[in-house]
Design a protein around this motif. Sequence first.
Motif, mmCIF file in Angstrom:
data_model
loop_
_atom_site.group_PDB
_atom_site.id
_atom_site.type_symbol
_atom_site.label_atom_id
_atom_site.label_comp_id
_atom_site.label_asym_id
_atom_site.label_seq_id
_atom_site.Cartn_x
_atom_site.Cartn_y
_atom_site.Cartn_z
ATOM 1 N N GLY A 203 0.803 -1.202 0.109
ATOM 2 C CA GLY A 203 0.095 -0.031 -0.071
ATOM 3 C C GLY A 203 0.734 1.168 -0.077
ATOM 4 N N ASP A 204 0.331 2.407 0.661
ATOM 5 C CA ASP A 204 1.133 3.627 0.484
ATOM 6 C C ASP A 204 1.201 3.901 2.055
ATOM 7 N N ARG A 205 2.321 4.303 2.649
ATOM 8 C CA ARG A 205 2.717 4.269 4.027
ATOM 9 C C ARG A 205 2.017 5.368 4.504
ATOM 10 N N ILE A 206 1.963 6.483 3.570
ATOM 11 C CA ILE A 206 1.551 7.920 3.892
ATOM 12 C C ILE A 206 -0.232 7.683 4.480
ATOM 13 N N ASP A 207 -0.668 6.779 4.055
ATOM 14 C CA ASP A 207 -2.204 6.465 4.372
ATOM 15 C C ASP A 207 -1.970 6.427 6.076
ATOM 16 N N HIS A 208 -0.944 5.541 6.641
ATOM 17 C CA HIS A 208 -1.160 5.372 8.050
ATOM 18 C C HIS A 208 -0.061 6.029 8.688
ATOM 19 N N TYR A 209 0.537 7.076 8.113
ATOM 20 C CA TYR A 209 1.597 7.631 8.934
ATOM 21 C C TYR A 209 0.924 8.302 9.989
ATOM 22 N N LEU A 210 1.452 8.387 11.171
ATOM 23 C CA LEU A 210 0.863 8.876 12.352
ATOM 24 C C LEU A 210 1.770 9.489 13.192
ATOM 25 N N PRO A 211 2.198 10.889 13.212
ATOM 26 C CA PRO A 211 3.177 11.528 14.022
ATOM 27 C C PRO A 211 2.873 11.542 15.481
ATOM 28 N N LEU A 212 4.007 11.030 16.281
ATOM 29 C CA LEU A 212 3.728 10.744 17.598
ATOM 30 C C LEU A 212 3.347 12.021 18.404
ATOM 31 N N VAL A 213 3.488 13.120 17.959
ATOM 32 C CA VAL A 213 3.141 14.441 18.768
ATOM 33 C C VAL A 213 1.284 14.445 18.717
ATOM 34 N N ALA A 214 0.822 13.765 18.023
ATOM 35 C CA ALA A 214 -0.660 13.756 17.896
ATOM 36 C C ALA A 214 -1.005 12.645 18.940
ATOM 37 N N VAL A 215 -0.230 11.340 18.948
ATOM 38 C CA VAL A 215 -0.398 10.456 19.783
ATOM 39 C C VAL A 215 -0.503 10.911 21.346
ATOM 40 N N ARG A 216 0.960 11.599 21.531
ATOM 41 C CA ARG A 216 1.148 12.071 22.769
ATOM 42 C C ARG A 216 0.161 12.793 23.134
ATOM 43 N N GLU A 217 -0.516 13.859 22.404
ATOM 44 C CA GLU A 217 -1.589 14.878 22.920
ATOM 45 C C GLU A 217 -2.827 13.946 23.239
ATOM 46 N N ALA A 218 -3.213 12.777 22.504
ATOM 47 C CA ALA A 218 -4.101 12.021 22.932
ATOM 48 C C ALA A 218 -3.939 11.289 24.230
ATOM 49 N N LEU A 219 -2.813 11.071 24.512
ATOM 50 C CA LEU A 219 -2.490 10.401 25.712
ATOM 51 C C LEU A 219 -2.685 11.118 26.799
ATOM 52 N N GLU A 220 -2.019 12.388 26.734
ATOM 53 C CA GLU A 220 -2.005 13.359 27.708
ATOM 54 C C GLU A 220 -3.508 13.691 28.005
ATOM 55 N N ALA A 221 -4.435 13.674 27.362
ATOM 56 C CA ALA A 221 -5.696 13.885 27.493
ATOM 57 C C ALA A 221 -6.504 12.839 28.457
ATOM 58 N N ARG A 222 -5.806 11.650 28.339
ATOM 59 C CA ARG A 222 -6.318 10.502 29.225
ATOM 60 C C ARG A 222 -5.521 10.504 30.455
ATOM 61 N N TRP A 223 -4.130 10.623 30.546
ATOM 62 C CA TRP A 223 -3.398 10.063 31.470
ATOM 63 C C TRP A 223 -2.358 11.299 31.869
ATOM 64 N N THR A 224 -1.673 10.940 33.132
ATOM 65 C CA THR A 224 -0.842 12.161 33.569
ATOM 66 C C THR A 224 0.584 11.681 32.878
ATOM 67 N N LEU A 225 1.233 12.377 32.130
ATOM 68 C CA LEU A 225 2.677 12.072 31.655
ATOM 69 C C LEU A 225 3.343 13.071 31.963
ATOM 70 N N THR A 226 4.547 12.282 32.758
ATOM 71 C CA THR A 226 5.818 13.381 33.211
ATOM 72 C C THR A 226 6.972 12.823 32.291
ATOM 73 N N PRO A 227 7.678 13.928 31.708
ATOM 74 C CA PRO A 227 8.853 13.598 31.254
ATOM 75 C C PRO A 227 9.854 13.151 32.019
ATOM 76 N N SER A 228 10.570 11.939 31.341
ATOM 77 C CA SER A 228 11.678 11.326 32.397
ATOM 78 C C SER A 228 12.858 11.560 31.799
ATOM 79 N N GLU A 229 13.886 11.569 32.698
ATOM 80 C CA GLU A 229 15.246 11.528 32.414
ATOM 81 C C GLU A 229 16.006 10.338 31.887
ATOM 82 N N HIS A 230 15.025 9.287 31.917
ATOM 83 C CA HIS A 230 15.693 8.109 31.565
ATOM 84 C C HIS A 230 16.273 7.875 30.238
#
Length: 335
Positions: A203-230
């Motif tokens: 297929g064409d990958r662009i159809d399924h390309y998902l920038p992780l900034v969008a994923v992170r925003e969605a997760l932040e709306a659901r959970w408490t995300l704290t940046p880690s030094e790990h």
Amino acid sequence: MAVHHAPLVDGFNRRISYLRLSVTDRCDLRCSYCMPEAMQFLPRKEVLSLEELHRLALGFIARGVTKIRLTGGEPLVRRDVIELVQALGREIGNGLEELTITTNATQLAQHAAALADAGVRRINVSLDTLDRARFEQLSRRDRLPQVLAGIAAAKAVGLKVKLNAVALKGLNEGELPTLIEWAHGEGHEVTLIEVMPLGDVDGDRIDHYLPLVAVREALEARWTLTPSEHRTGGPARYVDIAETGGRLGFITPLTENFCAGCNRIRVTTTGQLYPCLGGGEMIDLRGALRSDDPEARLAAALDEAMRIKPERHHFRIDAAGAAPAQPRHMSVTGG
Ligand code: SAM
Ligand code: SF4
């Protein structure tokens, strides 16, 4: 000669200490973002022998490589891979600090104990979904039960498991929280990856390309995300999730460049050294290995690889980005 044991340092003063060594380009799955259904595999005679892979790895350890990850293709489909793991396991503490493997886990249940006995402590398992039908759709094979059994077997023998999931728009996008919650409940770390333009797929990958900034925003709306030094010395950046009590990594080749800290090189199963996953630069090590003076030729080839390692990759997925940035599939260069 002393020069043969000089550490590997590239033209941008990056010390190379991490080798990803592909032991096969073959695979028992056909993940749709990785390869086409009718993937053409390399003729077996082109593939390095077990002994050649071992010699090559020792050559890298002599030049200061402290971490080796075996990959592919699916490393566990190569019949003699456990012998290689055992041979390299004997180098742990003797220059080598860590030996790991990246696997799809379909055959992990049979091999987990042997990996642990050989000195492997951590493994990466690729798992994009917990839904059996979705797994079959994504990998074109109905193997989720075997994969879950493999992950359970790894946990049972004390291997630390990190799960890698490629985030795919319209495919596993909606299930990522379930996957993360399950993994953290089992005590496994998870890292999300952006799909990269490597090799043609059906297929064409662009159809399924998902920038992780969008994923992170969605997760932040659901959970408490704290940046880690790990940090693990790799490109992932981490957050801790309060609600699940686990750690989540993000690998963002497209949206956030991480090349300045690169410490790695990759060698294919035919002995082609690619100093950058996203670049076309290549040095042939098989010719050096099979020459009259392998030690000197290998040393010279590694020096040349350091000279040509590019400053950064040039991945891009955009509206016109149907053509892969590199014609090589991830399964060839080694993920
Ligand atoms: N077969 C093993 C596995 O799947 O873990 C090891 C090799 S596989 C090529 C290594 C990793 O590359 C997997 O986590 C897979 O999801 C990822 N991968 C494959 N093709 C990719 C692509 N085009 N973009 C991003 N990641 C990809
Ligand atoms: Fe095989 Fe790994 Fe590629 Fe999936 S991602 S097809 S398991 S090499």
